[in-house]
Write a protein that holds these residues in place. Structure first.
Motif, PDB file in Angstrom:
ATOM      1  N   SER A   1      59.317  31.353  77.162  1.00 31.02           N
ATOM      2  CA  SER A   1      60.355  30.499  77.732  1.00 31.02           C
ATOM      3  C   SER A   1      60.838  29.518  76.677  1.00 31.02           C
ATOM      4  O   SER A   1      60.047  29.001  75.875  1.00 31.02           O
ATOM      5  CB  SER A   1      59.842  29.721  78.941  1.00 31.02           C
ATOM      6  N   GLU A   2      62.138  29.285  76.715  1.00 28.80           N
ATOM      7  CA  GLU A   2      62.764  28.265  75.878  1.00 28.80           C
ATOM      8  C   GLU A   2      63.238  27.172  76.818  1.00 28.80           C
ATOM      9  O   GLU A   2      64.018  27.424  77.741  1.00 28.80           O
ATOM     10  CB  GLU A   2      63.951  28.849  75.099  1.00 28.80           C
ATOM     11  N   TYR A   3      62.749  25.948  76.616  1.00 28.26           N
ATOM     12  CA  TYR A   3      63.048  24.853  77.533  1.00 28.26           C
ATOM     13  C   TYR A   3      64.131  23.955  76.956  1.00 28.26           C
ATOM     14  O   TYR A   3      64.195  23.736  75.741  1.00 28.26           O
ATOM     15  CB  TYR A   3      61.789  24.036  77.826  1.00 28.26           C
ATOM     16  N   SER A   4      64.969  23.431  77.841  1.00 34.49           N
ATOM     17  CA  SER A   4      66.034  22.530  77.402  1.00 34.49           C
ATOM     18  C   SER A   4      65.441  21.185  77.031  1.00 34.49           C
ATOM     19  O   SER A   4      64.407  20.767  77.563  1.00 34.49           O
ATOM     20  CB  SER A   4      67.071  22.360  78.506  1.00 34.49           C
ATOM     21  N   SER A   5      66.090  20.513  76.142  1.00 38.57           N
ATOM     22  CA  SER A   5      65.590  19.215  75.671  1.00 38.57           C
ATOM     23  C   SER A   5      65.881  18.139  76.689  1.00 38.57           C
ATOM     24  O   SER A   5      66.809  18.232  77.473  1.00 38.57           O
ATOM     25  CB  SER A   5      66.249  18.863  74.345  1.00 38.57           C
TER      26      SER A   5
ATOM     27  N   PRO B   1      60.031  36.002  70.657  1.00 38.74           N
ATOM     28  CA  PRO B   1      61.216  35.286  70.187  1.00 38.74           C
ATOM     29  C   PRO B   1      60.909  34.351  69.015  1.00 38.74           C
ATOM     30  O   PRO B   1      59.744  34.026  68.743  1.00 38.74           O
ATOM     31  CB  PRO B   1      61.637  34.489  71.420  1.00 38.74           C
ATOM     32  N   GLU B   2      61.973  33.933  68.352  1.00 40.32           N
ATOM     33  CA  GLU B   2      61.846  32.909  67.319  1.00 40.32           C
ATOM     34  C   GLU B   2      61.569  31.572  67.988  1.00 40.32           C
ATOM     35  O   GLU B   2      61.990  31.319  69.116  1.00 40.32           O
ATOM     36  CB  GLU B   2      63.135  32.822  66.489  1.00 40.32           C
ATOM     37  N   PHE B   3      60.845  30.700  67.288  1.00 44.25           N
ATOM     38  CA  PHE B   3      60.573  29.374  67.842  1.00 44.25           C
ATOM     39  C   PHE B   3      61.844  28.535  67.865  1.00 44.25           C
ATOM     40  O   PHE B   3      62.626  28.536  66.910  1.00 44.25           O
ATOM     41  CB  PHE B   3      59.507  28.651  67.013  1.00 44.25           C
TER      42      PHE B   3
ATOM     43  N   LEU C   1      57.562  28.231  74.418  1.00 42.66           N
ATOM     44  CA  LEU C   1      56.208  28.547  74.846  1.00 42.66           C
ATOM     45  C   LEU C   1      56.098  30.057  75.002  1.00 42.66           C
ATOM     46  O   LEU C   1      56.924  30.687  75.674  1.00 42.66           O
ATOM     47  CB  LEU C   1      55.894  27.855  76.178  1.00 42.66           C
ATOM     48  N   ILE C   2      55.082  30.646  74.364  1.00 46.11           N
ATOM     49  CA  ILE C   2      54.868  32.093  74.399  1.00 46.11           C
ATOM     50  C   ILE C   2      53.435  32.347  74.862  1.00 46.11           C
ATOM     51  O   ILE C   2      52.489  31.776  74.308  1.00 46.11           O
ATOM     52  CB  ILE C   2      55.087  32.730  73.017  1.00 46.11           C
ATOM     53  N   ALA C   3      53.282  33.191  75.873  1.00 45.05           N
ATOM     54  CA  ALA C   3      51.958  33.513  76.405  1.00 45.05           C
ATOM     55  C   ALA C   3      51.774  35.023  76.406  1.00 45.05           C
ATOM     56  O   ALA C   3      52.641  35.760  76.880  1.00 45.05           O
ATOM     57  CB  ALA C   3      51.810  32.970  77.822  1.00 45.05           C
ATOM     58  N   GLU C   4      50.633  35.472  75.890  1.00 46.33           N
ATOM     59  CA  GLU C   4      50.303  36.886  75.876  1.00 46.33           C
ATOM     60  C   GLU C   4      48.943  37.068  76.537  1.00 46.33           C
ATOM     61  O   GLU C   4      47.944  36.510  76.079  1.00 46.33           O
ATOM     62  CB  GLU C   4      50.284  37.424  74.451  1.00 46.33           C
ATOM     63  N   PHE C   5      48.923  37.846  77.630  1.00 38.90           N
ATOM     64  CA  PHE C   5      47.715  38.081  78.415  1.00 38.90           C
ATOM     65  C   PHE C   5      47.255  39.511  78.123  1.00 38.90           C
ATOM     66  O   PHE C   5      47.799  40.476  78.659  1.00 38.90           O
ATOM     67  CB  PHE C   5      48.037  37.892  79.899  1.00 38.90           C
ATOM     68  N   LEU C   6      46.270  39.635  77.263  1.00 40.42           N
ATOM     69  CA  LEU C   6      45.843  40.943  76.781  1.00 40.42           C
ATOM     70  C   LEU C   6      45.075  41.708  77.855  1.00 40.42           C
ATOM     71  O   LEU C   6      44.518  41.120  78.789  1.00 40.42           O
ATOM     72  CB  LEU C   6      44.985  40.785  75.533  1.00 40.42           C
TER      73      LEU C   6
END
Length: 666
Positions: free
Chosen positions: A662-666, A565-567, A572-577
């Motif tokens: 995940s996009e977190y609310s402010s 996603p766009e910031f 928070l973006i996590a990639e587990f290779l």
């Protein structure tokens, strides 16, 4: 020792009111004496010394039981009293003991409600984890007992602290009969909250006088089979929670190897116990309340039992099956249905005296047809298309064709009627054979098949036939696909069903809110959906007449995203290779130019964190952005991540070979 409170529900009986003054004078009630004798009997079998009933502690116990009955504070607050209130004798159990004349603050406390006797309360405490630890701890040698109008309070204490030895004392104890088969969370704090389950088998505990540094444990049943369990290690006490309720009147053996502080050599303990009366089946149910099957097709039954303790599970007792008509519906001894002749039947499932009847519909046999294959090489407009492979499959399978000019038109929208016919073609259904000679609609035969099999179509559900020739969106396509697989869900539940079963992928991820409900299905996307469907759903069946309850929905899949996603303000973006390397990036605008960190923990199957694997330092730039990679490869299959920013931690979970965001609310 922290004070704990039991919320085990016992039958409500009137209890004899005993004044605190009488206890203070050393005049113990028969209930107190019986409770003490019972508890000391258990302690002796466990291998710890007896408790002495103390008038001062009993005065504190009786007074606090009466205080609770007056105010009934909830949760752990039940262990505290408020200064200035009527009946106040001390804020904490230690304060209340000292007020009654006990010389120190060693006083612990357990509570339970709706008890006819103290003995009943002791049974409730023994069935828990943390309360059991207190009343069976060998460091205590005195106790106060109070029972006021059903509220039981027990206050163990010691005059001088003598630590227990390193050898563990266990419960259920070796040779015990009538051990609990299950634990149902009736304790505050509830240890099952940490695990994320509602019940477990009866709790097995081992208490050492020293800190337990490491352990290896196993539980085996009377057949020598391993019993899986969750575990919790709290300093000097190990708790084992069997994942399933234990069988009744069965022998279980526990093997424990453990090391304690300041000792290098492991210690060993083996013990066995026998459970009491087991669960009783109250009802049986199949995977759905009504089943559907095609002639000549087989459907394995998935039978679940509902027990008298409120739990459900796969029955371990033998089941018997019978059909209302073997000529129309066969059922094997191991529970496999086979449709023989179209019609409506009753399947009977029995276990002992419990019998359940499940309606089963055998559909008419569908007329089949082999559709002519197209040549993908002759399609003029699919080369280089993102979905070229799926389009070529659709052409070769006869699911779709090019127009007269040799164009597939991959980005043209698909109507409801077109998607329905493509679905039927995927499963080689000759829908034209069901059309009348004077068709009122070009796809009349396909709609006749769908109606006979109760398949979910918006045009039929809304009563507006003009929707047949309007573009279908992914939301309505999911409804049609789910209804072809033997379930009768509405559209919203159908989306969850097809995603959980892998029949349709979401647009950006595998959670229902990522599905792209309103997106119109194109010809290329229809090919993608149907190519995946034919590999996952082996036959087209249809839906039962009765609505499938939402409770029958499969478990939502582990969350992942397919498109980064766009910031946003807090992303928070996590990639587990697949190689075990973890890459984490994100943007937190309010955390610009800061030194922070990410805690990496192993994730259990239940979703809990198990130990800390690494702490990764994070430096954000002027925009609050960062990107970090783990310093090592992880062997674990799932991880829990906590992005720690001062007083707030942002959580995300990720599994190997996948990405999550995940996009977190402010």
């Amino acid at each position: 020792m922290a004070a704990l409170m039991a919320v085990t529900v016992m039958p409500a009986y009137p209890a004899k009111h005993v004044s605190a003054a009488s206890a203070a004078q050393g005049s113990f009630t028969q209930d107190q004496l019986d409770g003490l004798a019972y508890l000391n009997e258990i302690r002796a079998k466990v291998g710890v010394g007896p408790l002495e009933l103390d008038a001062r502690l009993s005065q504190a116990s009786q007074a606090h039981a009466a205080y609770y009955n007056q105010y009934r504070f909830e949760g752990l607050e039940a262990h505290r009293e408020k200064e200035g209130t009527a009946g106040f004798t001390g804020i904490t159990a230690g304060d209340r003991g000292k007020a009654a004349g006990w010389p120190n603050q060693s006083v612990a406390e357990v509570m339970s409600y709706n008890n006819a006797t103290t003995r009943k309360a002791i049974d409730s405490w023994l069935s828990t984890a943390y309360h059991r630890k207190i009343i069976l701890d060998g460091k205590y040698n005195s106790v106060g007992i109070g029972l006021q109008e059903g509220t039981a309070v027990m206050n163990p204490a010691y005059l001088s602290y003598t630590p227990n030895g390193p050898e563990v004392t266990v419960y259920p104890y070796d040779g015990m009969k009538e051990a609990n088969i299950g634990f149902y969370g009736f304790e505050i704090p509830n240890p099952l909250d940490r695990i994320g389950v509602e019940h477990s088998g009866g709790i097995i505990s081992a208490l050492s006088g020293q800190k337990i540094e490491s352990f290896q444990a196993s539980i085996t049943d009377s057949k020598g089979q391993d019993v899986p369990f969750y575990n919790e290690l709290q300093y000097d006490t190990l708790y084992l929670y069997p994942k399933e309720v234990l069988d009744g009147y069965s022998l279980y053996t526990v093997n424990l190897d453990y090391t304690v502080r300041d000792e290098s050599q492991p210690r060993h303990k083996t013990w066995s116990f026998t459970t009491g009366k087991g669960r009783e089946i109250q009802r049986l149910s199949a995977q759905y309340d009504e089943l559907v099957v095609n002639p000549g097709s087989k459907l394995p039954l998935r039978i679940a039992a509902r027990y008298n303790d409120g739990t459900s599970g796969i029955p371990k007792t033998a089941l018997t099956y019978s059909s209302s008509s073997a000529a129309g519906l066969k059922v094997s001894a191991d529970g496999v249905l086979e449709g023989v002749k179209p019609g409506s039947y009753k399947l009977t499932v029995s276990s002992g005296s419990v019998r359940e009847q499940i309606p089963v519909k055998v559909f008419e046999r569908l007329k089949s047809k082999k559709y002519p294959a197209g040549d993908p090489a002759k399609a003029k407009d699919i080369a280089g298309h993102a979905d070229q492979a799926a389009i070529e499959w659709a052409l070769r399978s006869g699911v779709a064709a090019t127009d007269a000019g040799g164009n597939f038109r991959p980005d043209a929208s698909v109507t409801e009627a077109q998607f329905l016919t493509m679905l039927l073609r995927t499963y080689k259904v000759d829908y034209e054979a069901y059309a009348s000679k004077k068709k009122k609609h070009w796809a009349e035969g396909a709609y006749k098949v769908a109606a006979d099999r109760n398949m979910l179509l918006f045009s039929s559900k809304s009563g507006k036939s003009d929707f047949r020739d309007k573009p279908i969106d992914r939301y309505r396509a999911a409804g049609l696909v789910a209804s072809a697989d033997g379930v009768n869900f509405d559209f919203l539940e159908a989306v969850k069903y097809v995603q959980a079963n892998g029949y349709m992928l979401g647009k950006t991820g595998n959670q229902s809110w990522m599905f792209g409900y309103d997106d119109t299905v194109t010809r290329a996307q229809a090919a993608v959906i149907l190519m995946k469907l034919q590999s996952e759903m082996k036959q087209l069946t249809g839906a039962p007449a009765s609505v499938t309850p939402k409770e029958k929905l499969p478990k939502e899949p582990f969350p992942e995203v397919y498109v980064k996603p766009e910031f946003g303000q807090k992303t928070l973006i996590a990639e587990f290779l697949e190689n075990g390397t973890l890459r984490v990036e994100g943007q937190f605008v309010d955390q610009a130019n800061k030194q922070l960190d990410i805690q990496v923990s192993e994730r259990t199957e239940e979703g809990r964190s198990k130990g800390e694997l690494e702490v990764i330092p994070v430096s954000t730039d002027a925009a609050g952005r960062f990107s970090v990679v783990s310093t090592k490869a992880y062997a674990e299959s799932m991880l829990n991540l906590y992005f720690r920013t001062g007083n707030v931690s942002y959580f995300i979970q990720v599994k190997k070979g996948a990405m999550n965001a995940s996009e977190y609310s402010s």
